[in-house]
Design an enzyme around this catalytic site. Structure first.
Site, PDB file in Angstrom:
ATOM      1  N   GLY A   1       0.775  -1.244   0.000  1.00 29.87           N
ATOM      2  CA  GLY A   1       0.000   0.000   0.000  1.00 29.87           C
ATOM      3  C   GLY A   1       0.803   1.289   0.000  1.00 29.87           C
ATOM      4  O   GLY A   1       0.292   2.326   0.441  1.00 29.87           O
TER       5      GLY A   1
ATOM      6  N   ARG B   1     -14.454 -15.583 -10.870  1.00 19.82           N
ATOM      7  CA  ARG B   1     -14.088 -14.169 -11.010  1.00 19.82           C
ATOM      8  C   ARG B   1     -15.333 -13.298 -11.077  1.00 19.82           C
ATOM      9  O   ARG B   1     -15.369 -12.196 -10.538  1.00 19.82           O
ATOM     10  CB  ARG B   1     -13.314 -13.953 -12.304  1.00 19.82           C
ATOM     11  CG  ARG B   1     -11.870 -14.330 -12.203  1.00 19.82           C
ATOM     12  CD  ARG B   1     -11.122 -13.880 -13.460  1.00 19.82           C
ATOM     13  NE  ARG B   1      -9.822 -14.520 -13.508  1.00 19.82           N
ATOM     14  CZ  ARG B   1      -8.785 -14.167 -12.757  1.00 19.82           C
ATOM     15  NH1 ARG B   1      -8.874 -13.154 -11.917  1.00 19.82           N
ATOM     16  NH2 ARG B   1      -7.641 -14.805 -12.845  1.00 19.82           N
TER      17      ARG B   1
ATOM     18  N   MET C   1      -3.977  -7.121  -6.984  1.00 20.64           N
ATOM     19  CA  MET C   1      -3.450  -8.241  -7.765  1.00 20.64           C
ATOM     20  C   MET C   1      -4.533  -9.191  -8.282  1.00 20.64           C
ATOM     21  O   MET C   1      -4.309 -10.400  -8.373  1.00 20.64           O
ATOM     22  CB  MET C   1      -2.417  -9.021  -6.925  1.00 20.64           C
ATOM     23  CG  MET C   1      -1.226  -8.189  -6.490  1.00 20.64           C
ATOM     24  SD  MET C   1      -0.370  -7.378  -7.872  1.00 20.64           S
ATOM     25  CE  MET C   1       0.457  -8.795  -8.585  1.00 20.64           C
TER      26      MET C   1
ATOM     27  N   ASN D   1      -5.111   2.645 -13.098  1.00 20.11           N
ATOM     28  CA  ASN D   1      -4.184   1.649 -12.550  1.00 20.11           C
ATOM     29  C   ASN D   1      -2.769   2.184 -12.679  1.00 20.11           C
ATOM     30  O   ASN D   1      -2.474   2.968 -13.575  1.00 20.11           O
ATOM     31  CB  ASN D   1      -4.316   0.345 -13.353  1.00 20.11           C
ATOM     32  CG  ASN D   1      -3.369  -0.733 -12.858  1.00 20.11           C
ATOM     33  OD1 ASN D   1      -3.250  -0.959 -11.646  1.00 20.11           O
ATOM     34  ND2 ASN D   1      -2.680  -1.404 -13.768  1.00 20.11           N
TER      35      ASN D   1
ATOM     36  N   HIS E   1       1.188   0.882 -13.183  1.00 21.96           N
ATOM     37  CA  HIS E   1       1.940  -0.296 -13.639  1.00 21.96           C
ATOM     38  C   HIS E   1       3.430   0.062 -13.701  1.00 21.96           C
ATOM     39  O   HIS E   1       3.781   1.134 -14.208  1.00 21.96           O
ATOM     40  CB  HIS E   1       1.435  -0.724 -15.023  1.00 21.96           C
ATOM     41  CG  HIS E   1       2.126  -1.930 -15.534  1.00 21.96           C
ATOM     42  ND1 HIS E   1       1.823  -3.212 -15.101  1.00 21.96           N
ATOM     43  CD2 HIS E   1       3.141  -2.075 -16.425  1.00 21.96           C
ATOM     44  CE1 HIS E   1       2.604  -4.081 -15.715  1.00 21.96           C
ATOM     45  NE2 HIS E   1       3.421  -3.425 -16.529  1.00 21.96           N
TER      46      HIS E   1
ATOM     47  N   ASP F   1      -3.501  -3.947 -18.721  1.00 20.72           N
ATOM     48  CA  ASP F   1      -2.415  -2.975 -18.828  1.00 20.72           C
ATOM     49  C   ASP F   1      -2.464  -2.174 -20.139  1.00 20.72           C
ATOM     50  O   ASP F   1      -1.427  -1.864 -20.737  1.00 20.72           O
ATOM     51  CB  ASP F   1      -1.043  -3.667 -18.667  1.00 20.72           C
ATOM     52  CG  ASP F   1      -0.880  -4.256 -17.265  1.00 20.72           C
ATOM     53  OD1 ASP F   1      -1.506  -3.742 -16.328  1.00 20.72           O
ATOM     54  OD2 ASP F   1      -0.125  -5.229 -17.123  1.00 20.72           O
TER      55      ASP F   1
ATOM     56  N   GLU G   1       9.571   5.125  -6.181  1.00 24.87           N
ATOM     57  CA  GLU G   1       9.665   6.532  -5.801  1.00 24.87           C
ATOM     58  C   GLU G   1       8.931   7.404  -6.839  1.00 24.87           C
ATOM     59  O   GLU G   1       8.217   8.348  -6.486  1.00 24.87           O
ATOM     60  CB  GLU G   1      11.151   6.906  -5.765  1.00 24.87           C
ATOM     61  CG  GLU G   1      11.468   8.049  -4.862  1.00 24.87           C
ATOM     62  CD  GLU G   1      12.969   8.313  -4.879  1.00 24.87           C
ATOM     63  OE1 GLU G   1      13.770   7.353  -4.805  1.00 24.87           O
ATOM     64  OE2 GLU G   1      13.323   9.499  -5.008  1.00 24.87           O
TER      65      GLU G   1
ATOM     66  N   GLU H   1       6.518   6.329  -8.792  1.00 24.05           N
ATOM     67  CA  GLU H   1       5.082   6.002  -8.732  1.00 24.05           C
ATOM     68  C   GLU H   1       4.361   6.923  -7.754  1.00 24.05           C
ATOM     69  O   GLU H   1       3.224   7.332  -7.983  1.00 24.05           O
ATOM     70  CB  GLU H   1       4.885   4.542  -8.290  1.00 24.05           C
ATOM     71  CG  GLU H   1       5.330   3.525  -9.326  1.00 24.05           C
ATOM     72  CD  GLU H   1       5.047   2.089  -8.912  1.00 24.05           C
ATOM     73  OE1 GLU H   1       4.092   1.857  -8.139  1.00 24.05           O
ATOM     74  OE2 GLU H   1       5.778   1.193  -9.352  1.00 24.05           O
TER      75      GLU H   1
HETATM   76  C1  GRF Z   1       3.599  -1.133  -7.523  1.00 17.35           C
HETATM   77  O1  GRF Z   1       4.877  -1.387  -8.006  1.00 17.35           O
HETATM   78  C2  GRF Z   1       2.633  -0.953  -8.660  1.00 17.35           C
HETATM   79  O2  GRF Z   1       3.211  -0.411  -9.799  1.00 17.35           O
HETATM   80  C3  GRF Z   1       2.212  -2.363  -8.937  1.00 17.35           C
HETATM   81  O3  GRF Z   1       2.136  -2.981  -7.668  1.00 17.35           O
HETATM   82  C4  GRF Z   1       3.015  -2.313  -6.766  1.00 17.35           C
HETATM   83  C5  GRF Z   1       2.185  -1.887  -5.588  1.00 17.35           C
HETATM   84  O4  GRF Z   1       2.966  -1.347  -4.565  1.00 17.35           O
HETATM   85  N1  GRF Z   1       0.960  -2.390  -9.663  1.00 17.35           N
HETATM   86  P1  GRF Z   1       2.271  -0.723  -3.284  1.00 17.35           P
HETATM   87  O5  GRF Z   1       1.361  -1.808  -2.702  1.00 17.35           O
HETATM   88  O6  GRF Z   1       1.493   0.468  -3.716  1.00 17.35           O
HETATM   89  O7  GRF Z   1       3.400  -0.395  -2.343  1.00 17.35           O
END
Ligand code: GRF
Length: 197
Positions: free
Chosen positions: A16, A69, A94, A111, A113, A149, A176, A178
């Site tokens: 998170g 699903r 996930m 999302n 990625h 994606d 970092e 992200e």
């Molecule tokens: C991140 O690297 C994101 O790009 C990918 O999953 C990871 C999640 O990290 N989809 P966090 O749980 O937000 O720390």
């Protein structure tokens, strides 16, 4: 943009750290959104603690409790019902969402990625990027469409790859980026959507 803050639901499965970045961004006076809900498919997801500490409502929808699903996605839809959500932010969630869910929330799911999409969709991006001898990689925040994606790109951040980089070091450098990219993407989304109050 209207004055109404976007009501966000953040979907997580683990650590998170992107959720935390969004929680921090929401504290800024000029940020156009607030987090109304954090939803996890795992009851022990570390990120849930960030939500609790910030006084944000949480919902657990455990995929293991559903036969398919489709059923799981019905569970997600139900969990969202009592929150007035404008935007779903997938942040390390996930599970693949079904087209039924995505179409129901069409143009309202984003999302993050860890690659420069459209390159390196899917899992294990850092290993594959290094194996391919790439010189740069990064992260992408994009609109979610039924194809994994894919979807319109809102923000990308680049990271140069150095000779001694490992999957772990790349993951750290990209993470970092992200944490800046996700709040920026929410701002872009908010500017482009007319939210009626
Ligand atoms: C991140 O690297 C994101 O790009 C990918 O999953 C990871 C999640 O990290 N989809 P966090 O749980 O937000 O720390």
């Amino acid at each position: 943009m209207s004055d109404k803050l976007l009501n966000i639901a953040v979907f997580i499965s683990g650590r998170g750290s992107n959720l935390k970045a969004l929680i921090d961004a929401c504290k800024r006076d000029d940020f156009p959104a607030k987090i109304a809900l954090v939803l996890s498919n795992k009851k022990d997801a570390g990120g849930l603690e960030y939500a609790t500490d910030a006084g944000i409502a949480t919902e657990i929808v455990d995929h293991k409790n559903f036969k398919s699903r489709e059923d799981f996605d019905q569970g997600l839809l139900q969990a969202l019902e009592s929150y007035d959500i404008d935007l779903i932010c997938l942040a390390g969630f996930m599970r693949l969402l079904t087209p039924v869910f995505i179409n129901k929330w069409r143009n309202k799911i984003i999302n993050i990625h860890p690659s420069l999409l459209p390159a390196y969709k899917g899992l294990n991006t850092h290993e594959r990027v290094l194996d391919a001898g790439e010189k740069e990689t990064g992260c992408t925040v994009h609109m979610v469409v039924p194809e994994m994606d894919s979807g319109e790109i809102l923000v990308q951040k680049r990271v140069l790859i150095e000779n001694n980089d490992t999957p772990e070091s790349l993951a750290a450098k990209i993470l970092e980026q992200e944490h800046t990219a996700y709040p920026e993407a929410v701002i872009i989304f908010a500017k482009n959507k007319h939210i009626t109050s």
